[in-house]
Scaffold this motif. Sequence first.
Motif: not given
Length: 1525
Positions: A31, A49, A87, A91, A118-119, A152, A154
Amino acid sequence: MKAFKLIVHQNSFSPVDLIISLKDYSGLKEKDIVEIYHPENDYPRLLLQVIKDAPGRGRDTISVEQSIATTFQLRTFADVYVNIVNVPDVALDSVELTFKDQYMGRSEMWRLKNHLVSTCVYLNKKIEYCGGAIRCQVYEMWSQGDRVACGVITEDTKIVFRSSTSMVYLFIQMSSEMWDFDIHGDLYFEKAVNGFLAELFTKWKKNGSNHEVTIVLFSRTFYKAKSLEEFPQHMKECLQKDYRGRFYEDFYRVAVQNERYEDWSNVLLQLRRLFTDYQKIVLQYHERPNMEIPTAINSTAAQGNFLEVLNMSLNVFEKHYLDRCFDRTGQLSVVITPGVGVFEVDRELTNVTKQRIIDNGVGSDLVCVGEQPLHAVPLLKFHNKDNNLNSIDDYSMPHWINLSFYSTNKKVAYSNFIPRIKLPPRKSQEPLKKMYEDERKSKLLKEDEYMHNSIFDYDAYDAQVFQLPPAHSTCVQRVARTKKTSVAGLEGLRRSPPASIAHRKMSDPDIHHSLGDILSTGIKRCDSGCDTPDSPTGARLSPRSSISTHKPVIRTGRALINPFDPSHVTVKLTSNRRRWTHIFPKGPTGVLIQQHHYQARPAGEHPSRTENHRNNTRESHRESHRESHRERRESHRENLPKENGSPMINNNHPIYQVDGNIISQSRKRMISASGALNILGTVLGPPSTNNASLALLWGATGEQEWTPALTTANRAIGVDWKSLTIPACLPITTDYFPDKRSLQNDYLVSDYNLLPDDVNADFAQNRAIYKEPLTTMEVFKELVSQRLAQGFQLIVGVSDSDVIEAHCPSTPAPPPSKVAPQHSKPVNQAPTKRFLLSIGRIFHKLTLVGSTITVTRYRPRHPYPPFNIHYRYRFHAPNHDTYEVSWVSFTTEKLENYNWNYMDHYICTRGDTDFALVEALKYWRFRTLLLPLHNPATKQILEDESTHCDIYPTPTRQDLDQLTDGFLKMTESYFNKVKRPNKQRMALGGCDSALTRRRHSTSILRPSAQGGVSSPFRERVGSTRLPDRPRLRVEAMAAAKTVLERTQSQTGESDDTYDDSVVEPKLKSTASLADIVERMRHPQLGVGFLQQTVSLPSHAFVSIYAIHWLQANVEGVTYEKAAQIMEKMLQEKMICHASGDTTKRFVVGYYMYHILPQKTDKDPTDYVRPLGDLQSFENEWMEVEVLGPRSPLVPHEASSGALDISGCSPQTDLTGVPAFLCDNIDPDYMHCDNDNDMPLYKNTHLDIDVNNKSDRIEWGHARYQATFRPDQAYEMCIQWAVASGNIVAELIFGWARKAQNCRLQMVPIPADPLALPFTLKSDPLRGPIYVPLNEEPLLRNKNALFEGFPEDTWLERLFLFQEAIVGRFGFIKCTVESTSHAAGVGDHLYVHVTGNMFILIITTVKSEQKARGTRRANKPLNASRYPVHFEAAPSPHEAYITRHVSGKNKDDYDNSRRMGFLWSWNHMISKKWKWSQYPATGDEAFQTRMLRDFKHFCANQEQRLSQFWDQCWELQEKAHGIDLE
């Protein structure tokens, strides 16, 4: 950071984007997000990821999917650095996803967003969801003010969904400017069509957009007339009068209707053709020889029917849930005008339009091909209904219209000058002088009163006009308390408050007159009736004091908007203003931007502004609640002016006194350069939205400034191609929630608690069939899903403290649950989950505490009054000959009336029968018809161009039997998913499955309920949601695709019916009922029993197969006799309906009965009892009565022949004489569709997610016709609220494919096939085509067509004659709710066997029949259980025929002209419904040809109608000749 060797892999090798071994990089875990780049070039950096540890590609080697490596220019076998990133640093602020050819509901968008959190995403990444049912692709990403290539997602990332397949309405305004030339010498029409549209279509093609498009040309014609008397009679029906007393008519020419083309170039050609004659046809439309009519003039763009056009499309868009198309999402109205973006409009209609556009979440774009003016547009100028000379015009700047200006790239060699004003035509001097003199005389005010040309201070004058009258600083308290009408809604919100002109004065709900705002100069008072949709609350202050030296300007008491400088005018923020803002990316300065407004950074702006601005825009999503508290503290600090470039200092605006209030830090307020009041905000540079409660007046974002630079050639507002190519869907998030004071003053609060466990415990006791209830968490999520689906938005970025304090619950604490374990925590424990949602001025708060869900609703204390605007117009649809009169109502919907409490219980109980879906819930539905599949005539018409189309033969008995068999198979195998593990099926099904191969075996016994293949529960032990669905699954069915054949199969597919196994002789005709029952139970020879399941008792069988079995196994039994035997068994209590209900008669068809255990039975231990609950049973199983064709003739001997499934075809009697010439016509044939005690429709529960793809439990319902007749189309409507569109689509397309195995074709049909203007939900730009029937040549010296027959049968005969004609063209009867049974009379609707078109035969009804027919239709005994929808009232026939008689006045014809048909297209058939092996469905050329040929036939071209008539008479005479012999 660590160096690796890079290799690439194909998707087929591994579905993951990155293969890396965790051992190679210490500290790396699943992750984690890593960045990958070559050491020599820092950018671009790829983010991926780590999905799972995947060793095995070599030490210190990573593998990246090939297409990604190519996109990011990563070289195979080169060294790359891999680095774990934090992250928050990568973001994304917003991500745009595009999707195509699918329907994605708002609930699916939300669930997909949660799935993506969160991918890691990168450009063009393909995303699949719900087992591949939902597919989309990453289009664009923004982070920290710039476009990025990866990042990413969020919790705070805004996800924008854009659809490449939307429903697009292109309206082209054919106002008088279209015939003017632009500066390059092109007509504006050429600029619009050859320029803008050509470019748009090219972009669609390049992008692969596949929109469903309707193109409409529209204009308004004014007539020079003082009174209605000047108009001839035929013009009066559609005239309307405007506020100035001028007469006008609106014309709409539909050029393209719901079409999808690969290549649009032909359409451009068609538009040019229409342009040639458009003005002439419209202006001379009413001219008749020897008749004077008032002069007609085409209006200018500004005076045209702009808002009416938007409302026309809204009438279609707001019904999106009725005809739910599965291959498109999104709705867009585009108006292309030769004007400059200024329109004169009615205030009330503006409010209606605004509210509807915002509430429905429809995108509306305005594309101007005129030159951009030097002031802000779009600008709506309200009709000034005040005749006082000094009344001031009122304007509004709608932020709910997305504006584009289209300009060609042509250059004029000698000049850069852009003329923006048309010069008036040159006139001689004389009339001008006279005009000036007249004007002087008529002036009431002497010029010198306020025109001091020499010493007049224009700036001071302007300052006074745009400033508030000082009168109300004194009444601050009172105003604040009483006038605070509401929050969201009007003002920038796309919804406008309808208030009548009567109570004007400060009633604008969007302008908060709270203490803080009422500084005499700060607020613009809206006195225009709170209808001004956008009145500003911040005004320019001018420090000059010279104003008072002049006579005062005559004022109405409200500040005006200055369209030449709207840049700093701010208005109160409302939810409507923020409804669409989350589709805009955040630009470099931290404000939301529209990318087609080319704007340089304003001069003199301090670069350091960027970062300190971010904290102030409400838009920037708070990183965390902690930060939002910090921000709130900061914004409350006193902000003293700083010297760092704050414009306040640069521009010398002193802090000064306004009406005795010192504006200084003690008040926490400041005045910025522009004089706008910034409340609770820091003073920054130009964007004056640095304040949570204000938005800029102009522009869609409310944050991007209007500057004069926007009007210059190199920086003009361009075209928003993105919005026109891949329109955005309404965002699922917004960020406005009213403040505490507003909640208390302007809102009514109510709440209710839902305890799903308790509700389900209560319901489970009453349920015959247990279904796993939804968990409290599932219910909670579904409540959010449903609100999103109905247009609500989730409110993000609001801190918890705000909301919790604002809540004033009516119930002090939720009652403890009876079922859930009791928590020992105190009642006021923190909520475990909370969601805020809003639509318009309605806010919902959903809170989950333990096992209790609390729904708190805030609705406005003073809701807008409802609007209903009636509008008449003329429209000309494709294939029509004339501009027909039509009418429509534009109404605003009262969203506060939606019954959420009922809907929430529907969800909670999994759609059980106690909470049925009702019309007001706006659930989604999809209507289908089952039609016969093969027709050789269709094939012949397609293959041979010269064939006439009236070659469809009357169906034979064998055809009808095959259709009945196919329908029974469809019902059993696919709708009911029943298994029949018994000998009979094996013996009869000449087909392909493994089970059926064992045709000749005689030893297969039916397993008992406890035996091998028992209940479906045991079959599905491995499945996750086990007790979910008692129905058998499709997988379980796959092994048994069986063909159900009749015992006497006419198809010849299985000749060895019973021969190889029937050892015992047939039963004698005298056999007792007990003997027959005994034989029915025989393991090999018996009637086939259905496999026992949860809701089926043992020994259950299907009634129609029992009838066939009796005919085959008992000597001398006819169809009627078999039905009598079964009825007798029912009365003797030997058999019973499978639900255990004893009141039902024996119904022949797919009805389930079971054999009751008799006293003589030795061991009834394996007997499984029925449910004993008819309603639960009907909710599980689809049961349909099967009848034979309805004959229009009275049978000579009174037998119950109507029941016989094998009845002969209805059009002729036995000797082939057409029914309309027979003597024994059934007088009731025309009027009774429903000739027994069955309701017209029944409802059943539908298991939708048959392939277990969804991430939630989904279900729906089917509403199906209770009776099937093989000579009619069979209707089934799928309804759902808790299901994903794509999964429903998969189910229906699956059925459509399987129907073909049953020789049936399933086609979608619209909710309103004819779109007559009488039905509430009709499409205002669609209408049926009237095809008159020319009876003249048939009369031949007779006074009436059927002279010689009794006069009381003439109407029936005429109807049967028309029915015979449509039958020849391949149309079959269909009973469709909207036109049929409401009063027992009504029109007769027919559908073509290909499903392409409908025909309505209009019938005139005699009054005594009307009375008789009405009683008939109300006969159904259990009708109360099957509500008939009252919307389906019969349409006023007479009225709409006249509407279709080619433009003639209704006085011109009598009843004889009334013969004819209404023809309409089935617009629901899209490409997905075109099967290669049956090419006629959806084939445009075939459809056009059918209509043309039908018109020719009815007009008696080539004597075809006469020949048909003569042939019929010959048959009749021949038959009579036989009788005479």
